[in-house]
Scaffold this motif. Structure first.
Motif, mmCIF file in Angstrom:
data_model
loop_
_atom_site.group_PDB
_atom_site.id
_atom_site.type_symbol
_atom_site.label_atom_id
_atom_site.label_comp_id
_atom_site.label_asym_id
_atom_site.label_seq_id
_atom_site.Cartn_x
_atom_site.Cartn_y
_atom_site.Cartn_z
ATOM 1 N N PHE A 17 14.246 18.372 54.060
ATOM 2 C CA PHE A 17 13.850 18.470 55.463
ATOM 3 C C PHE A 17 12.611 17.226 55.973
ATOM 4 N N GLN A 26 12.164 14.363 58.501
ATOM 5 C CA GLN A 26 11.454 14.740 59.370
ATOM 6 C C GLN A 26 11.301 14.094 61.196
ATOM 7 N N PHE A 75 21.462 11.959 60.952
ATOM 8 C CA PHE A 75 21.904 12.349 60.189
ATOM 9 C C PHE A 75 21.901 11.423 58.907
ATOM 10 N N GLN A 113 19.036 12.249 56.980
ATOM 11 C CA GLN A 113 18.867 13.113 55.346
ATOM 12 C C GLN A 113 20.009 12.931 54.640
ATOM 13 N N LEU A 167 25.667 18.635 55.115
ATOM 14 C CA LEU A 167 23.940 18.490 55.340
ATOM 15 C C LEU A 167 24.037 18.042 57.024
ATOM 16 N N TYR A 179 24.717 21.888 58.950
ATOM 17 C CA TYR A 179 23.774 23.133 58.327
ATOM 18 C C TYR A 179 22.106 22.942 58.984
ATOM 19 N N THR A 180 21.506 21.308 59.149
ATOM 20 C CA THR A 180 20.441 20.687 59.491
ATOM 21 C C THR A 180 19.983 20.544 60.909
ATOM 22 N N GLY A 229 18.442 24.090 62.387
ATOM 23 C CA GLY A 229 16.863 23.339 63.275
ATOM 24 C C GLY A 229 17.327 24.705 64.451
ATOM 25 N N GLN A 239 10.270 26.671 62.000
ATOM 26 C CA GLN A 239 9.367 25.858 61.484
ATOM 27 C C GLN A 239 8.308 27.065 61.087
ATOM 28 N N GLN A 293 12.602 26.260 56.123
ATOM 29 C CA GLN A 293 13.578 26.038 56.692
ATOM 30 C C GLN A 293 14.665 25.074 55.838
ATOM 31 N N GLY A 294 13.758 24.575 54.855
ATOM 32 C CA GLY A 294 14.258 24.181 53.126
ATOM 33 C C GLY A 294 14.534 25.380 52.563
ATOM 34 N N LEU A 308 17.958 25.612 53.200
ATOM 35 C CA LEU A 308 19.755 25.260 52.802
ATOM 36 C C LEU A 308 19.037 24.961 51.598
#
Length: 712
Positions: free
Chosen positions: A309, A313, A357, A360, A440, A443-444, A448, A453, A462-463, A466
């Motif tokens: 993340f 970002q 994505f 990531q 992924l 998920y992200t 989000g 945050q 958020q991390g 995950l």
């Protein structure tokens, strides 16, 4: 008219790379071939075949084949079986003209056993001696010139990670290519090689080496390249002679080690009779400690998911803003109509759903490569071995599960190293529960969207979510494995034995190449699927039954014509939304809505669930297309459009309960056709993929239902 017979294509000079696992074979393969590589499967099996082209000299270009690592010519797994078949089958397309044996100098005695077996196959051999720096740390000094004299084949010390010794190795390969020596004496004079039945098998199978015939006698029932007549004849020959495989194999190993011990005494000097403790050993006292090792493992995983993340970002925000600007600019340039709608809401929205994505995906694979290259990934296997055994699995199941964090397809294939069939099947069935890189993007996006945050001290909320999803997949895999272990009865058990590589600094060039390659593969392979489905979805969302669509248009055109200028934009948005609901995509979504409504999903999410059964990542592209077609504001990002989405009663679609429900559904559901195909190939039955699809689907639905009703 004269006709000419076609000239047969000349077979390329082929060099096989063989060696024990963790001997540096893959590093040498990469050094010799660079980017001239390709990965396929050996004929008839699902074992990876890595091949590449190497410019050995100005006059010699060789095809390099990287055979799976093995400790001897007595195979114990599918990987080792393939290596032995390629080396013994003189008719194979991969048959090597030369064998390059990679030997670990720090474990010379064990590695020379395999080297000596390869030499007795009567194929030209060169020994590449790796890990010389580790041998020196152990206090060992190796006289390579004397070792070469005693072995009778060229011995070249190399360090492929630092590209040292490669030029000398290529020069030696060129010399052996010009002057191959195949008629050398056997390394060990095994009495069985002088018996008449060896000559009979040697002639029957067209072997130049009696030792190769000996190995055919030991494994003829499992060698796929032999035909039925050869198997029957070999069985008859061995039946007449009273062949005792285990006794002869034990006799061979004793004789080989006797001569290897004599060679090592002459060419290896050890500073101290006590083995020096390496830095790796001292590090392992902490990293493999029952308590501190597991705490450090959790910290490493925590940092990994936080970094995904934190590092991604900014590039993700830039990419999302860039595609939003591109869509808005294109909409202003092109005249209103289907062409503009296709380009903006189909192509640009689909491309944006792919590109956002990529950072990531690249970061995830880069961090995994660092863990593998440094030697820590193998330690994770040992740390989790006790947990795996509590779930009824062998420690070898750890590596497929860990590999499943990257992709379930190679992870399922990695289970072939598990000898116990029951444990192999259970591992294959639970591996897709591990959260792979395909999950992924989903998920992200959802994290989000519904997780704020917030920071809990130095931690990113958020991390943490995950990381929790990845741990949830691992825990559920263990629970399901335990249930299957209780249901499936089998007496056969195996033990987990694995050699730990030494710790090394990651090769940053290799990390960078891996990140770029994985990003490229994601865009090329996954991107094609997402783009095709995005365009199909655009068509389904833009068109519908003519009567319904025209009725909506006539009603709103009349309202827009009579409305004040300030309300026209709002009415146009309402028309676009209602047309989407009456489109073919809308009809499909509303059709399944009663089934998914208990999970908190609306009809748009339902369409995304259907399309993402081809591949999970398609969820993102589907959302991008649906929310672009149904939205006239091209300045907003996809996240903003989804956050603004409302149900008919005015409540937001993506609440915390809905978001968490979707996360649980995607954590458990089997939404990957490629994985199901891989499971079918590995198990040679549709029964197991069907079982996998059903149990994971039920698990996903029930889990999502429970979570939604807890948080609603």
């Amino acid at each position: 008219m004269r006709t000419f017979a076609p000239t047969p294509m000349k077979r390329p000079y082929t060099i096989a790379l063989v060696g024990n696992p963790n001997s540096g074979k893959s590093s040498l393969f990469n050094s010799l071939t660079g980017l001239n590589q390709k990965v396929g499967n050996f004929p008839g099996v699902t074992v990876d075949k890595k091949t590449g082209i190497s410019a050995i000299s100005d006059t010699l270009r060789a095809s390099i084949i990287d055979l799976p690592g093995t400790y001897s010519l007595y195979p114990k797994s599918a990987d080792e079986q393939v290596s032995c078949e390629v080396l013994l089958n003189r008719e194979a397309t991969e048959r090597p003209d030369m064998i390059l044996v990679i030997a670990d100098a720090s474990n010379l005695k064990r590695n020379l056993l395999f080297c000596s077996q390869i030499m007795d196959l009567k194929i030209p051999v060169v020994i590449a001696l790796t890990m010389m720096d580790i041998a020196r740390e152990k206090g060992m000094t190796i006289d390579t010139a004397e070792l070469q004299r005693l072995m009778g084949v060229p011995v070249i010390p190399i360090n492929p990670r630092a590209n040292k010794g490669i030029a000398q190795l290529k020069k030696t390969i060129e010399e052996v290519h010009r002057n191959p020596v195949q008629n050398r004496q056997y390394f060990t004079d095994i009495p069985a090689l002088h018996t008449p039945w060896i000559a009979d098998i040697q002639e029957l199978c067209g072997q130049a080496s009696g030792y190769a015939a000996f190995h055919i006698a030991c494994s003829y029932s499992t060698l796929h390249y032999l035909n039925a007549a050869q198997r029957i004849r070999i069985g008859a020959i061995l039946g007449e002679t009273g062949f005792h495989r285990s006794r002869l194999q034990a006799e061979e190993i004793v004789l080989r080690y006797r001569r290897i011990d004599a060679i090592i005494q002459q060419c290896v000097v050890t500073d101290s009779p006590m083995r020096k403790m390496l830095i790796s050993d001292r590090i392992d006292k902490t990293l493999l400690h029952p308590l501190w090792g597991n705490i450090i493992l959790l910290i490493v995983l925590f940092l990994l998911f936080q970094s995904i993340f934190w590092l991604a970002q900014y590039p993700m925000n830039w990419i999302e803003a860039l595609f939003a600007m591109a869509g808005n600019a294109t909409a202003q340039v092109l005249p209103p109509g289907y062409l503009s709608d296709l380009v903006v809401n189909g192509i640009i929205a689909g491309l944006g759903g792919i590109a956002i994505f990529v950072p990531q995906i690249m970061i995830l694979f880069g961090l995994i490569t660092i863990l593998e290259d440094s030697g820590y990934m193998a330690r994770i296997s040992f740390l989790t071995d006790r947990i795996m055994r509590s779930a009824g699995l062998n420690g070898r199941s750890v590596m497929p599960l860990i590999s499943g964090m990257a992709c379930a397809v190679p992870a399922v294939m990695a289970a072939r190293t598990i000898q116990n069939r029951k444990e192999r099947i259970i591992t294959i069935l639970v591996t897709p529960l591990m959260s792979c890189s395909a999950r992924l993007p989903v998920y992200t996006m959802l994290i989000g969207l519904v997780i704020p945050q917030h920071r809990l001290g130095i931690f990113n909320l958020q991390g943490l979510v995950l990381m929790g999803l990845y741990l949830l997949g691992f825990v559920m895999a263990l629970i399901v494995a335990r249930v299957m272990d209780l249901l499936i009865k089998a007496k056969e058990r195996n033990f987990f034995l694995m050699e730990l590589p030494v710790y090394r600094a990651p090769r940053w060039k290799n990390v960078g190449i891996t990140m770029i390659e994985k990003g490229r593969i994601f865009i090329r392979d996954v991107g094609k699927v997402i783009m095709v489905l995005s365009l199909i979805l655009w068509a389904l969302a833009a068109f519908g039954p003519p009567g319904r669509m025209q009725a909506v248009e006539r009603r709103y055109e009349a309202l827009i014509a009579q409305a004040p200028e300030a309300q026209k934009q709002e009415l146009q948005q309402q028309m676009a939304t209602e047309k989407l609901e009456h489109s073919f995509a809308g009809i499909m979504g509303h059709g399944i809505e009663p089934v998914i409504a208990p999970l908190g999903y609306d009809w748009k999410i339902g369409i995304a669930l259907i399309t993402s059964f081809a591949a999970r990542e398609v969820f993102v592209g589907t959302m991008a297309t649906l929310y672009s077609v149904g939205n006239t504001d091209d300045t907003k990002t996809l996240t903003e459009k989804m956050r603004d989405a409302r149900r008919p009663d005015g409540s937001p679609v993506y609440t915390l309960a809905t978001g968490l429900s979707l996360l649980i559904f995607y954590a458990f559901a089997m939404q990957c056709m490629s994985t199901l195909a891989a499971v079918k190939r590995e198990t040679r039955s549709w029964k197991y993929p069907a079982l996998q699809f059903v149990y994971m689907g039920l698990l996903a639905y029930v889990g999502a239902f429970i979570v939604y009703n807890i948080f609603r």
